[in-house]
Design a protein around this motif. Structure first.
Motif, PDB file in Angstrom:
ATOM      1  N   ASN A 288     -11.845  30.194 -80.710  1.00  0.00           N
ATOM      2  CA  ASN A 288     -11.542  28.773 -80.810  1.00  0.00           C
ATOM      3  C   ASN A 288     -12.753  27.939 -80.376  1.00  0.00           C
ATOM      4  OD1 ASN A 288     -10.187  26.366 -81.109  1.00  0.00           O
ATOM      5  ND2 ASN A 288      -9.056  26.524 -79.183  1.00  0.00           N
ATOM      6  N   GLY A 289     -13.774  27.921 -81.220  1.00  0.00           N
ATOM      7  CA  GLY A 289     -14.988  27.177 -80.909  1.00  0.00           C
ATOM      8  C   GLY A 289     -15.742  26.803 -82.163  1.00  0.00           C
ATOM      9  N   SER A 290     -16.713  25.919 -82.039  1.00  0.00           N
ATOM     10  CA  SER A 290     -17.549  25.396 -83.129  1.00  0.00           C
ATOM     11  C   SER A 290     -16.660  24.932 -84.278  1.00  0.00           C
ATOM     12  CB  SER A 290     -18.602  26.425 -83.552  1.00  0.00           C
ATOM     13  OG  SER A 290     -18.025  27.590 -84.107  1.00  0.00           O
ATOM     14  N   SER A 291     -16.928  25.355 -85.507  1.00  0.00           N
ATOM     15  CA  SER A 291     -16.185  24.852 -86.670  1.00  0.00           C
ATOM     16  C   SER A 291     -14.887  25.602 -86.933  1.00  0.00           C
ATOM     17  CB  SER A 291     -17.074  24.950 -87.918  1.00  0.00           C
ATOM     18  OG  SER A 291     -17.307  26.311 -88.244  1.00  0.00           O
ATOM     19  N   ILE A 292     -14.668  26.725 -86.261  1.00  0.00           N
ATOM     20  CA  ILE A 292     -13.567  27.615 -86.629  1.00  0.00           C
ATOM     21  C   ILE A 292     -12.187  26.943 -86.595  1.00  0.00           C
ATOM     22  CG2 ILE A 292     -12.332  29.722 -86.019  1.00  0.00           C
ATOM     23  CD1 ILE A 292     -14.953  30.182 -87.526  1.00  0.00           C
TER      24      ILE A 292
END
Length: 360
Positions: A288-292
């Protein structure tokens, strides 16, 4: 409208995400008749370029690749009327009639690389962004990163254009199998793509070694360091299988038969494999980070931390058949938000907008 497209990405990589994106765009724009197209092309062995050749794609501006070509900005001084110049990888055209468009995919170099390579790449990217008439970012997260690293860019010059996902990925019948795959259906987790440090490949190996699942690796062959690391975690290597590079139809079968795609990357500009797997009915466990979170949609399989325990917890969720079916259904629906046709149409609309706004 006149447009010159710079295919510099093809000699820079034999395959890869940016090549894939550029191929999908070229495949569509070469069929559009109301744009006068030219290309800057260089000898290369890129698998996506070879596909274009097979589809009667014929470039009409050929250039010899010079030393450090990727860092040279084309002049094209013989053109004396306005034209769109869109490079596949951070080059701009110095011709005063050029309307420069730059696509920004991610800021991996800025976050994870060091030394001269990082300095040169970041300098070139920065110059392309600052000197472009319009900038395309492939996700809201990439736009956020752009404004973090280059805050003096006018936000109104930036458009979000999401990547797509191929229709090659879909649910198949249970009779379709990959003959070379040594594991039965639902007995393995799949890891796809680059194994750079931030992709957390070793964490994947470590986590799967503590389960009864097998691991299928899609991408380049294992190097000696990776093989040594695998041997450290697995007493027997018959639970690991590396497919090498495979085409979409084969990868679709791998996804269809997998227990899950494990995608614990801490940074992605977009994350195309997430959507490929979802379209193929494969649950996706991702960080659950950046663009995901922007791309994957609402799912209980988003990891809140990078740890083997978190991976094991998500794998455990998928043991419930009803929950698994719900996750697969929601994933297929989420992937429908993205298509290469939408990407193409959005870029053409940007071309039209900047074309009409520039008078010489």
């Amino acid at each position: 409208m006149k447009a010159i497209l710079d295919n510099i990405i093809f000699p820079l990589q034999k395959s890869g995400g940016i090549s894939n994106v550029w191929f999908e765009f070229l495949y569509r724009i070469t069929r559009k008749k109301d744009i006068e197209l030219s290309f800057l092309d260089f000898e290369n062995q890129n698998i996506f370029f070879q596909k274009l050749l097979k589809n009667n794609y014929l470039p009409n501006i050929a250039h010899s690749k010079r030393f450090l070509e990727r860092y040279r900005n084309p002049q094209l001084n013989d053109i004396h009327e306005k034209f769109i110049f869109h490079s596949s990888y951070y080059r701009i055209c110095k011709n005063p009639y050029a309307i420069n468009i730059t696509t920004v995919h991610d800021f991996t170099y800025e976050y994870y690389n060091h030394g001269l390579a990082k300095f040169i790449h970041s300098w070139q990217k920065r110059q392309a962004i600052l000197k472009s008439d319009h900038i395309i970012c492939i996700s809201e997260n990439t736009k956020k990163d752009l404004l973090h690293f280059i805050p003096n860019v006018a936000p109104e010059k930036i458009s979000i254009v999401y990547n797509g996902v191929s229709d090659d990925y879909h649910i198949i019948s249970s009779s379709e199998t990959l003959n070379t795959l040594p594991f039965p259906s639902l007995s393995y987790v799949v890891f796809v793509g680059s194994r750079a440090k931030y992709k957390n490949f070793e964490l994947t190996v470590q986590a799967i070694s503590k389960t009864s699942l097998n691991l299928v690796i899609v991408g380049s062959s294992l190097n000696s360091e990776e093989q040594s690391m695998i041997n450290k975690h697995f007493q027997k290597d018959n639970r690991i299988y590396c497919t090498g590079y495979i085409d979409n139809s084969q990868l679709n079968i791998v996804y269809n038969n997998a227990y899950a795609l494990l995608y614990p990357s801490t940074y992605e500009g977009f994350g195309i494999p997430v959507l490929e797997a979802q379209k193929a009915g494969c649950p996706v466990i991702a960080y659950n980070g950046s663009s995901i979170p922007e791309i994957i949609g609402d799912t209980t399989l988003l990891m809140q931390e990078i740890s083997t325990k978190e991976i094991h917890d998500k794998l455990e969720i998928l043991k419930n058949k009803q929950v698994r079916t719900k996750i697969i259904t929601e994933g297929i629906k989420n992937a429908q938000r993205f298509s290469w046709d939408k990407m193409y149409e959005n870029i053409i609309n940007i071309y039209q907008k900047v074309w009409e706004s520039r008078n010489f």
